[in-house]
Design an enzyme around this catalytic site. Structure first.
Site, mmCIF file in Angstrom:
data_model
loop_
_atom_site.group_PDB
_atom_site.id
_atom_site.type_symbol
_atom_site.label_atom_id
_atom_site.label_comp_id
_atom_site.label_asym_id
_atom_site.label_seq_id
_atom_site.Cartn_x
_atom_site.Cartn_y
_atom_site.Cartn_z
ATOM 1 N N GLU A 91 22.133 0.628 57.375
ATOM 2 C CA GLU A 91 22.022 1.296 58.658
ATOM 3 C C GLU A 91 23.002 0.752 59.689
ATOM 4 O OE1 GLU A 91 17.486 2.809 58.403
ATOM 5 O OE2 GLU A 91 17.827 0.904 59.391
ATOM 6 N N CYS A 104 26.151 -1.563 66.188
ATOM 7 C CA CYS A 104 25.535 -2.659 65.443
ATOM 8 C C CYS A 104 25.669 -2.340 63.963
ATOM 9 C CB CYS A 104 24.054 -2.745 65.854
ATOM 10 S SG CYS A 104 23.125 -3.955 64.902
ATOM 11 N N CYS A 111 18.871 -8.852 52.314
ATOM 12 C CA CYS A 111 19.280 -10.191 52.737
ATOM 13 C C CYS A 111 18.471 -11.195 51.937
ATOM 14 C CB CYS A 111 19.030 -10.399 54.230
ATOM 15 S SG CYS A 111 19.566 -12.023 54.830
ATOM 16 N N CYS A 115 13.796 -14.561 56.250
ATOM 17 C CA CYS A 115 13.116 -14.988 57.484
ATOM 18 C C CYS A 115 11.773 -14.249 57.550
ATOM 19 C CB CYS A 115 13.982 -14.672 58.698
ATOM 20 S SG CYS A 115 15.576 -15.512 58.617
ATOM 21 N N CYS A 118 11.314 -10.742 59.483
ATOM 22 C CA CYS A 118 12.391 -9.751 59.377
ATOM 23 C C CYS A 118 12.156 -8.809 58.210
ATOM 24 C CB CYS A 118 13.729 -10.474 59.219
ATOM 25 S SG CYS A 118 15.102 -9.341 58.899
ATOM 26 N N GLY A 168 21.445 -7.812 56.887
ATOM 27 C CA GLY A 168 22.183 -8.825 56.145
ATOM 28 C C GLY A 168 22.672 -9.977 56.989
ATOM 29 N N CYS A 342 15.807 -3.981 66.392
ATOM 30 C CA CYS A 342 16.122 -5.174 65.613
ATOM 31 C C CYS A 342 15.060 -5.444 64.568
ATOM 32 C CB CYS A 342 16.155 -6.412 66.495
ATOM 33 S SG CYS A 342 17.256 -6.305 67.840
HETATM 34 N N1 SAH Z 1 21.290 -12.179 59.623
HETATM 35 C C1 SAH Z 1 21.781 -12.296 60.938
HETATM 36 C C2 SAH Z 1 22.092 -10.984 61.603
HETATM 37 C C3 SAH Z 1 21.124 -9.847 61.376
HETATM 38 S S1 SAH Z 1 19.552 -9.986 62.104
HETATM 39 C C4 SAH Z 1 20.819 -13.121 61.782
HETATM 40 O O1 SAH Z 1 19.731 -13.406 61.326
HETATM 41 O O2 SAH Z 1 21.212 -13.514 62.879
HETATM 42 C C5 SAH Z 1 19.889 -9.660 63.827
HETATM 43 C C6 SAH Z 1 18.861 -10.231 64.762
HETATM 44 O O3 SAH Z 1 17.613 -9.525 64.663
HETATM 45 C C7 SAH Z 1 18.545 -11.677 64.470
HETATM 46 O O4 SAH Z 1 18.493 -12.452 65.637
HETATM 47 C C8 SAH Z 1 17.182 -11.570 63.838
HETATM 48 O O5 SAH Z 1 16.501 -12.781 63.906
HETATM 49 C C9 SAH Z 1 16.562 -10.464 64.634
HETATM 50 N N2 SAH Z 1 15.356 -9.916 64.017
HETATM 51 C C10 SAH Z 1 15.066 -9.829 62.709
HETATM 52 N N3 SAH Z 1 13.852 -9.264 62.524
HETATM 53 C C11 SAH Z 1 13.364 -8.976 63.751
HETATM 54 C C12 SAH Z 1 12.167 -8.350 64.228
HETATM 55 N N4 SAH Z 1 11.242 -7.896 63.386
HETATM 56 N N5 SAH Z 1 12.011 -8.211 65.562
HETATM 57 C C13 SAH Z 1 12.980 -8.614 66.414
HETATM 58 N N6 SAH Z 1 14.129 -9.194 66.027
HETATM 59 C C14 SAH Z 1 14.326 -9.377 64.709
HETATM 60 FE FE1 SF4 Z 2 16.964 -13.636 58.434
HETATM 61 FE FE2 SF4 Z 2 18.965 -12.209 59.540
HETATM 62 FE FE3 SF4 Z 2 18.518 -12.120 56.890
HETATM 63 FE FE4 SF4 Z 2 16.786 -10.967 58.540
HETATM 64 S S1 SF4 Z 2 18.893 -10.358 58.229
HETATM 65 S S2 SF4 Z 2 16.302 -12.286 56.751
HETATM 66 S S3 SF4 Z 2 16.862 -12.353 60.296
HETATM 67 S S4 SF4 Z 2 19.142 -13.911 58.060
#
Ligand code: SAH
Ligand code: SF4
Length: 369
Positions: A91, A104, A111, A115, A118, A168, A342
């Protein structure tokens, strides 16, 4: 075998054309046609000698990822879903604001970093995107948004900023990401300044150093916790690169960064990381790094164990940081009626369809595939 020219930055294209006996300026011309003018048909590249056009037609192509859906939210946010084969979809989200338009983009299908808050992480890792698939998102969005870079001067660019905050972890796909970044910055391609391109990372320390040396752009770091014990749970890569090392890497990055601060992203999870004490702990842990904070209201997804912090909690948390003279913004949730917020970016078309169907949403199909 046909080579996809979208996989090349200027150096790569120059080398490819040299193999076919062509001079470097030809690479600049071809690059402009493909990226600035959005042209994928070699016959339309009118100032290129016919002999070269024939060579290109025989040996190369310009293949962009196909748009499978294109949705417009009530707030103007627009979300593109791309098919990248093998059942994988990625996306891309366009967020218009008064003075800028931010795209974005995704760098991986899924990924691996898992986390806990996420939805991309919860889907697991499918594969790295190719350069063509990363830059192709920008190429396609430019076309869809009707950009005509031949006329538009800098200030009129529809896409003025790019953030690598989609699906990712960009630094886990470093080589392809860097090549795509070079294209974003190249005046013959997208001509964005380093300050207007932001890589967001969960904190892959060695790759942060490499990005700094190879292609320093603005940096955002997903912090989400003020101590290792909590961050180990929320962002498991912290077990490998704990906060101390991460903060040092931020400072090394700042030596070459186009901006004199790192943006720390901090997702607000009710009762998990949002107390006054944790805000003060956060001040302590980031004390030696020049930084700004971006608080992100948690976007829930099916099966997630968290809730978003209440508004008054987010406000109080922000106040503590602001009182310590740290620039702190709270991200507005955009496009959540189309699952574009996000962490809601989904990996599988199937998964997405089910989730979308469960919601009562108001969206307009802008373009069908
Ligand atoms: N992998 C990278 C970039 C993609 S995620 C990273 O982790 O930074 C982009 C942002 O969205 C990150 O700050 C991530 O922590 C945040 N994010 C992921 N899941 C989320 C959620 N459910 N609600 C709000 N932010 C989220
Ligand atoms: Fe973590 Fe970013 Fe990967 Fe989501 S996309 S699992 S926030 S590293």
């Amino acid at each position: 075998m046909s080579v996809n020219l979208l996989d090349f930055d200027a150096a790569g294209l120059t080398a490819f054309l040299a193999e076919h006996g062509e001079k470097p300026f030809r690479a600049r011309q071809v690059l402009r046609w493909i990226h600035r003018f959005g042209q994928s048909d070699f016959d339309a590249m009118t100032d290129i000698a016919k002999s070269l056009r024939e060579k290109l037609k025989a040996n190369a192509s310009v293949i962009v990822p196909a748009i499978v859906s294109d949705k417009l939210s009530d707030d103007g946010t627009r979300k593109f879903l791309f098919d990248v084969g093998g059942g994988n979809a990625i996306e891309t989200v366009f967020i218009p604001e008064n003075e800028r338009g931010t795209l974005c983009i995704s760098t991986q299908a899924g990924c691996a970093l898992d986390c806990s808050f996420c939805s991309t992480g919860k889907q697991g890792f499918n594969r790295n995107l190719t350069v063509a698939e990363i830059i192709g998102q920008l190429w396609q969005a430019n076309q869809a948004l009707g950009a005509d870079p031949r006329r538009a001067d800098h200030s009129e660019r529809i896409i003025s900023n790019v953030v690598l905050m989609g699906m990712g972890e960009p630094l886990a796909n470093l080589e392809n990401t860097v090549t795509a970044l070079r294209l974003m910055l190249d005046d013959n391609a997208y001509g964005l300044s380093r300050r207007r391109v932001t890589v967001s990372t969960s904190g892959l320390v060695p790759a942060m150093d490499r990005l700094r040396d190879e292609c320093p752009v603005a940096l955002a770091v997903s912090l989400h916790a003020p101590n290792d014990a909590l961050r180990d749970q929320l962002v498991p890569i912290n077990r490998k690169y704990p906060l101390r090392e991460l903060m040092s890497a931020c400072n090394r990055y700042l030596q070459k960064a186009p901006r004199d601060f790192v943006t720390f992203e901090y997702v607000m999870l009710d009762g998990v990381n949002d107390s006054d004490r944790q805000a003060r702990e956060l001040l302590e842990v980031t004390r030696n790094v020049s930084c700004k904070f971006n608080l992100i209201p948690f976007n829930p997804f099916p099966g997630s164990p968290y809730r978003c912090s209440p508004v008054h909690r987010i406000r109080r948390f922000a106040e503590i940081l602001i009182d310590a003279n740290l620039v702190t913004t709270t991200r507005k949730t955009r496009g959540d009626d189309i699952d574009a917020a996000c962490g809601q970016l989904a990996g599988l078309v199937l998964d997405r369809t089910q989730r979308t169907a469960r919601r009562i949403i108001d969206l307009h199909e802008v373009r069908a595939p």
